[in-house]
Design an enzyme around this catalytic site. Structure first.
Site: not given
Ligand code: GDP
Length: 428
Positions: A13, A16, A40, A225
């Site tokens: 999370d 990515k 996700g 992950q």
């Molecule tokens: P992933 O599995 O690594 O892709 O991460 P997730 O999608 O589960 O979680 C990342 C969440 O943070 C998502 O809702 C993104 O839209 C949001 N997000 C990603 N980068 C940023 C950021 O720099 N700032 C903020 N506020 N939200 C972010």
């Protein structure tokens, strides 16, 4: 540079999806090489929000080839739901832009059943699985009793192999767990039909990928992950069932490791973890609540609240070193205005032993004490900033400190969920 590995450097999370989506614009092929539909990735494009579980983020860009490699565990129901969901929203998904590896293992109904049932038996030792059958499918792969996507495309072979597989799984479901058995005929019919729908997308993605590389195509390997959840290098047993870092690419994508030109890790400017397992810098106070709330730290797939804590430089340094990272991307920097002071874990202590290198040999890092450094916070809204020079001095010095503590250049900063909310740094 033609090949780039991008992976999570914490417990998942890290944001990515958004970064990979942005980088997908610069490449020709995007490849998933491990994991299942438990990842996700959230991608926000304009007013549209997409949550991708199995399909690489390049699908949101025209003309990219997206591959799901043989190292991914595929639930065909989930994959086709995702295909249909994208088609309904007008995103093109065709056998040209989505390729599925014939040798990827299939997650069946019995895997999902057993995943949930086994977790109940673990009691206090439960590992916090998402119950999507991924662990049991990988277990069958290693036990050499799994079925692969190619098996779904040959009715006689599938009937024979599924008959054998389900006989054993039904015995487990009924005799050990005391639950009703699955009906063989239903399962065979259902999965053969799913196989037919998948057929046009299926091929030898390893060979297709190596061919693309020979032709000079730019390739992005999309990790799911995070490295701290890696089956071999993470906080075992509270890990996922695959190799999440750059190390997973060779086998999971069918691509030679010495042809990976560059690797970038992704880590939040703080840290979160879902489910059970060690999390040395975890917060149990108002700062933790503030970060969770501001960062909307609730699982995209499961809706579970994430545990929140400070940035752990020991863990991130380890993850980046292990994956040979040339650079890393610090995400969610904008969220830290939710706290007054910022801490960073710089070393672990157990008794009088101090660890600045991640102690992967410790059976239980849960008991470690963390040594912190403290930095002043800020109240400025960073979400509109696009240039390093425009960041407040206090933020720049925090980022410089992260870079110094981790010892790998920060190539990009992320300050919001949107595709363009980044600050590029021309490093790494
Ligand atoms: P992933 O599995 O690594 O892709 O991460 P997730 O999608 O589960 O979680 C990342 C969440 O943070 C998502 O809702 C993104 O839209 C949001 N997000 C990603 N980068 C940023 C950021 O720099 N700032 C903020 N506020 N939200 C972010």
């Amino acid at each position: 540079m033609t090949t780039l590995s991008v992976f999570g450097a914490q417990w998942g999370d890290e944001g990515k999806g958004k970064i990979i989506d942005r980088l997908a614009d610069r490449v020709d092929v995007v490849v998933r090489y491990q994991g299942g539909a438990n990842a996700g990735h959230t991608v926000i494009v304009g007013n549209e929000k997409y949550v991708l579980h199995l399909i690489p983020s390049g699908i949101l860009h025209k003309g990219r080839v997206n591959m799901i490699g043989g190292g991914v565990a595929i639930d065909p129901i989930k994959l086709l739901e995702e295909v249909d969901g994208l088609l309904e929203r007008g995103v093109a998904v065709t056998p040209e832009n989505l390729r599925v590896c014939a040798s990827a293992h299939v997650i069946f109904e019995h895997h999902k059943r057993i995943d949930g049932l086994a977790e109940v038996w673990r009691g206090a030792g439960r590992i916090g699985t998402t119950g999507r059958g991924i662990g049991p499918a990988y277990a069958d792969k290693t036990a050499r009793t799994g079925l692969r996507i190619s098996d779904l495309l040959d009715a006689d072979r599938f009937q024979a192999r599924m008959t054998a597989a389900l006989a054993e799984k039904n015995a487990l479901i009924q005799k050990v767990h005391g639950e009703p058995a699955l009906e063989l005929g239903d399962q065979v019919e259902r999965y053969l039909a799913l196989g037919e729908r998948l057929r046009p997308f299926v091929g030898d993605t390893g060979a297709e990928l190596r061919r693309a590389h020979r032709a000079g195509k730019r390739i992005l390997f999309e990790g799911a992950q995070g490295l701290m959840l890696d089956i071999d290098h993470g906080t075992y047993p509270y890990v996922t069932s695959s190799n999440t870092g750059t190390g997973g690419i060779a086998n999971g994508a069918g691509f030679p490791p010495n042809k990976i030109d560059r690797a970038w890790g992704i880590a939040k400017a703080y840290c979160t973890r879902v489910g059970e397992g060690p999390f040395p810098t975890e917060l149990f106070d108002a700062d933790g609540d503030a970060i969770r709330k501001a960062g909307k730290e609730f699982g995209t797939t499961t809706g579970r609240p994430r545990r929140a804590g400070w940035f752990d430089a020991v863990a991130v340094r380890y993850a980046l070193e292990l994956c040979g990272a040339d650079g890393w991307i610090a995400t969610k920097l904008d969220i830290l205005d939710a706290v007054d002071e910022i801490k960073v874990g710089v070393a672990y202590r157990v008794g009088d032993q101090r660890y600045t290198e991640y102690p992967a040999h410790l059976p239980n890092i849960e008991g470690v004490e963390v040594e912190y450094e403290t930095y002043p916070g800020w109240s400025d809204d960073l979400s509109g900033v696009r240039r390093w020079e425009d960041l407040p001095e206090v933020v720049r010095s925090y980022v410089d400190e992260l870079e110094r503590l981790v010892g790998v250049p920060i190539v990009m900063l992320s300050v919001g969920p949107e595709r363009d909310s980044v600050i590029e740094r021309n490093k790494g």
